[in-house]
Design an enzyme around this catalytic site. Structure first.
Site, PDB file in Angstrom:
ATOM      1  N   HIS A 156     105.750  63.626  66.518  1.00 40.57           N
ATOM      2  CA  HIS A 156     105.242  63.591  67.905  1.00 40.57           C
ATOM      3  C   HIS A 156     106.068  64.438  68.888  1.00 40.57           C
ATOM      4  CE1 HIS A 156     107.945  60.163  68.755  1.00 40.57           C
ATOM      5  NE2 HIS A 156     107.186  59.285  68.162  1.00 40.57           N
ATOM      6  N   HIS A 174     108.289  46.743  63.829  1.00 41.85           N
ATOM      7  CA  HIS A 174     107.905  47.749  64.835  1.00 41.85           C
ATOM      8  C   HIS A 174     106.511  48.247  64.484  1.00 41.85           C
ATOM      9  CE1 HIS A 174     107.845  51.150  67.405  1.00 41.85           C
ATOM     10  NE2 HIS A 174     108.591  51.991  66.715  1.00 41.85           N
ATOM     11  N   GLU A 210     104.779  50.946  65.413  1.00 43.11           N
ATOM     12  CA  GLU A 210     104.402  52.361  65.358  1.00 43.11           C
ATOM     13  C   GLU A 210     103.954  52.706  63.934  1.00 43.11           C
ATOM     14  OE1 GLU A 210     107.164  55.110  67.158  1.00 43.11           O
ATOM     15  OE2 GLU A 210     105.632  56.678  67.221  1.00 43.11           O
ATOM     16  N   ASP A 222     104.268  54.977  61.790  1.00 42.10           N
ATOM     17  CA  ASP A 222     105.127  55.430  60.687  1.00 42.10           C
ATOM     18  C   ASP A 222     105.649  54.225  59.894  1.00 42.10           C
ATOM     19  OD1 ASP A 222     106.434  54.983  63.136  1.00 42.10           O
ATOM     20  OD2 ASP A 222     108.164  56.184  62.586  1.00 42.10           O
ATOM     21  N   HIS A 255     112.026  50.939  69.698  1.00 40.94           N
ATOM     22  CA  HIS A 255     111.582  52.056  70.501  1.00 40.94           C
ATOM     23  C   HIS A 255     110.276  51.798  71.261  1.00 40.94           C
ATOM     24  CE1 HIS A 255     108.884  55.721  69.467  1.00 40.94           C
ATOM     25  NE2 HIS A 255     109.382  55.984  70.641  1.00 40.94           N
ATOM     26  N   ASP A 289     113.766  51.345  64.088  1.00 36.02           N
ATOM     27  CA  ASP A 289     114.193  52.674  64.542  1.00 36.02           C
ATOM     28  C   ASP A 289     115.686  52.721  64.914  1.00 36.02           C
ATOM     29  OD1 ASP A 289     111.693  53.823  64.222  1.00 36.02           O
ATOM     30  OD2 ASP A 289     111.162  53.759  66.340  1.00 36.02           O
ATOM     31  N   TYR A 320     118.127  62.332  66.947  1.00 35.26           N
ATOM     32  CA  TYR A 320     117.205  61.186  67.002  1.00 35.26           C
ATOM     33  C   TYR A 320     117.399  60.426  68.315  1.00 35.26           C
ATOM     34  CZ  TYR A 320     114.544  57.203  65.274  1.00 35.26           C
ATOM     35  OH  TYR A 320     113.598  56.214  65.115  1.00 35.26           O
ATOM     36  N   HIS A 329     114.512  54.736  59.267  1.00 36.96           N
ATOM     37  CA  HIS A 329     114.558  56.190  59.019  1.00 36.96           C
ATOM     38  C   HIS A 329     115.982  56.561  58.619  1.00 36.96           C
ATOM     39  CE1 HIS A 329     110.640  56.845  60.887  1.00 36.96           C
ATOM     40  NE2 HIS A 329     111.049  56.239  61.977  1.00 36.96           N
TER      41      HIS A 329
HETATM   42 FE1  FEO Z   1     109.143  54.233  66.757  1.00 34.91          FE
HETATM   43 FE2  FEO Z   1     109.879  55.099  63.547  1.00 34.91          FE
HETATM   44  O1  FEO Z   1     108.799  54.531  64.943  1.00 34.91           O
END
Ligand code: FEO
Length: 405
Positions: A28, A82, A84, A86, A148, A167, A195, A228
């Site tokens: 993104h 989370h 999101e 991903d 996040h 995250d 990041y 991640h």
């Molecule tokens: Fe805020 Fe890795 O998603």
């Protein structure tokens, strides 16, 4: 049955069952030049628990890793830290395949998952501080709103002492290594900074509060397992302290000069500005032509800088589109405690400098020098003015750094 992808052991009962995305280069708007991982974790407790899932196209890889240690149908609980995509993109499909007894998320997470996937109320909300028994293990949830997303929480596995931090403390780094201690520290630091700068910077005051909240819980921490990048099992304070430091947004002695150019005039001005910055007292200067530097790399450099000088020629009464792109991006990231100035060439109207000044002012960049404009091609006088502009910013930067200790 052997599987094409295998789980990686994290502790006696925890396995990494995520996926490595070697090819992603745009997350993104953030240039993920080293790819990324979507980490999911399987806890082999009495209640077999999957913590987070992966981006939808990687579901087969995750399911294969899960199947290498346990039949996916044996999953009792899924925890979604989370929402999101991903981390949840394949959640409905995993729920269909595994048929878990319960899926847990924060209250905001339940709402977000419903809005994404219309799960029909099948997700159970957990409260900040709530503990859920897995039989022979316990997981405690801690809300980390806006880190996040508003739904974000982290999960702490007692006994093993593992903080599943979604995250938090993550980085975009594809690797065959699962643990941070196997990756060179300079690579970790760069990707962690990138990041933080591109994902967390706008929420820095909340990062400060959340780090204090987590420290205040006095949880015995053996590992930090983000969603991640690598897992930390040694020297956990290193990444926690870096985040706490970045969240302060203290001015540093580096200056960033970001610009684009049409026929080389603003480029020449940028180089003179850079010379002036050094002469004025900047510790270092990063010159970033936007034709070859990505917006997310500028944001990364700014994380540990104290000055932002922006240059653009005027085109059709506007700044260059690449400069506008950068400013839109940076304004959203809310960098703080910057001094700055602007410069640029023009042919007949020359609005770019004033427009950039207005924008930097909105971003609360302290403009310490009047913008320099040069008609068509800068002559020696214009270049000298650019150098003077740099010197003025460099001196202001030095004073800011001295004042902040
Ligand atoms: Fe805020 Fe890795 O998603």
């Amino acid at each position: 049955m052997s599987q094409p992808f295998e789980a990686v052991k994290v502790s006696d009962r925890v396995w990494w069952v995520g996926a490595v995305d070697w090819g992603i280069r745009d997350f993104h708007g953030y240039a993920t030049s080293r790819g990324t991982t979507y980490n999911a974790y399987l806890v082999l407790a009495d209640k077999v628990t999957l913590i987070d899932t992966v981006k939808a196209p990687f579901m087969d890889e995750m399911m294969s890793r899960i199947a290498s240690v346990v039949e996916p149908a044996r999953i009792d609980y899924i925890i979604s830290n989370h929402s999101e995509m991903d981390h949840t993109g394949c959640l409905p499909q995993v729920m269909a395949a595994a048929g878990p007894e319960k899926v847990f998320a924060s209250k905001n997470g339940v709402e977000a998952l419903e809005a994404h996937f219309r799960l029909g109320g099948r997700v159970t909300a957990v409260a900040d501080g709530e503990t859920v028994s897995l039989g022979d293990a316990r997981v405690t949830f801690v809300e980390t709103r806006m880190l996040h997303w508003p739904d974000s929480m982290v999960s702490y596995l007692s006994g093993d002492g593992i903080l599943f931090s979604q995250d938090g403390f993550g980085m975009h780094l594809a690797s065959t290594e699962r643990f941070a201690d196997a990756i060179p520290r300079d690579v970790l630091r760069h990707e962690a900074a990138k990041y933080y700068a591109n994902i967390l910077l706008p929420f820095s005051p909340l990062v400060t509060k959340t780090v204090a909240k987590l420290k205040g819980l006095n949880l015995p921490l053996a590992m930090i397992a983000p969603d991640h990048g690598p897992i930390y099992r040694e020297d956990l304070g290193w990444i926690i302290d870096l985040w706490a430091e970045w969240a302060q947004q203290r001015p540093a002695g580096k200056a960033v000069v970001a610009f684009d150019t049409m026929w080389g005039s603003t480029d020449a001005m940028a180089r003179a500005v850079a010379e002036g910055l050094l002469a004025g007292g900047a510790e270092s200067v990063k010159v970033m032509p936007l034709a070859s530097c990505h917006r997310s790399d500028v944001a990364t450099e700014l994380l540990e800088a104290g000055a932002l000088v922006v240059g653009s020629p005027t085109i059709n009464n506007q700044m260059f589109p690449t400069v506008a792109d950068l400013l839109v991006y940076l304004e959203g990231l809310k960098p703080r405690n910057l001094v700055g100035a602007t410069f640029g060439s023009y042919g007949w109207s020359g609005e770019a400098v004033a427009k950039i000044e207005e924008w930097l002012g909105r971003m609360k960049v302290d403009l310490v020098a009047e913008g320099v404009k040069a008609r068509y091609v800068p002559d020696a006088e214009a270049l000298a003015a650019c150098r003077t502009l740099g010197q003025t910013v460099g001196r202001a930067l030095g004073e800011r750094c001295a004042a902040s200790g």
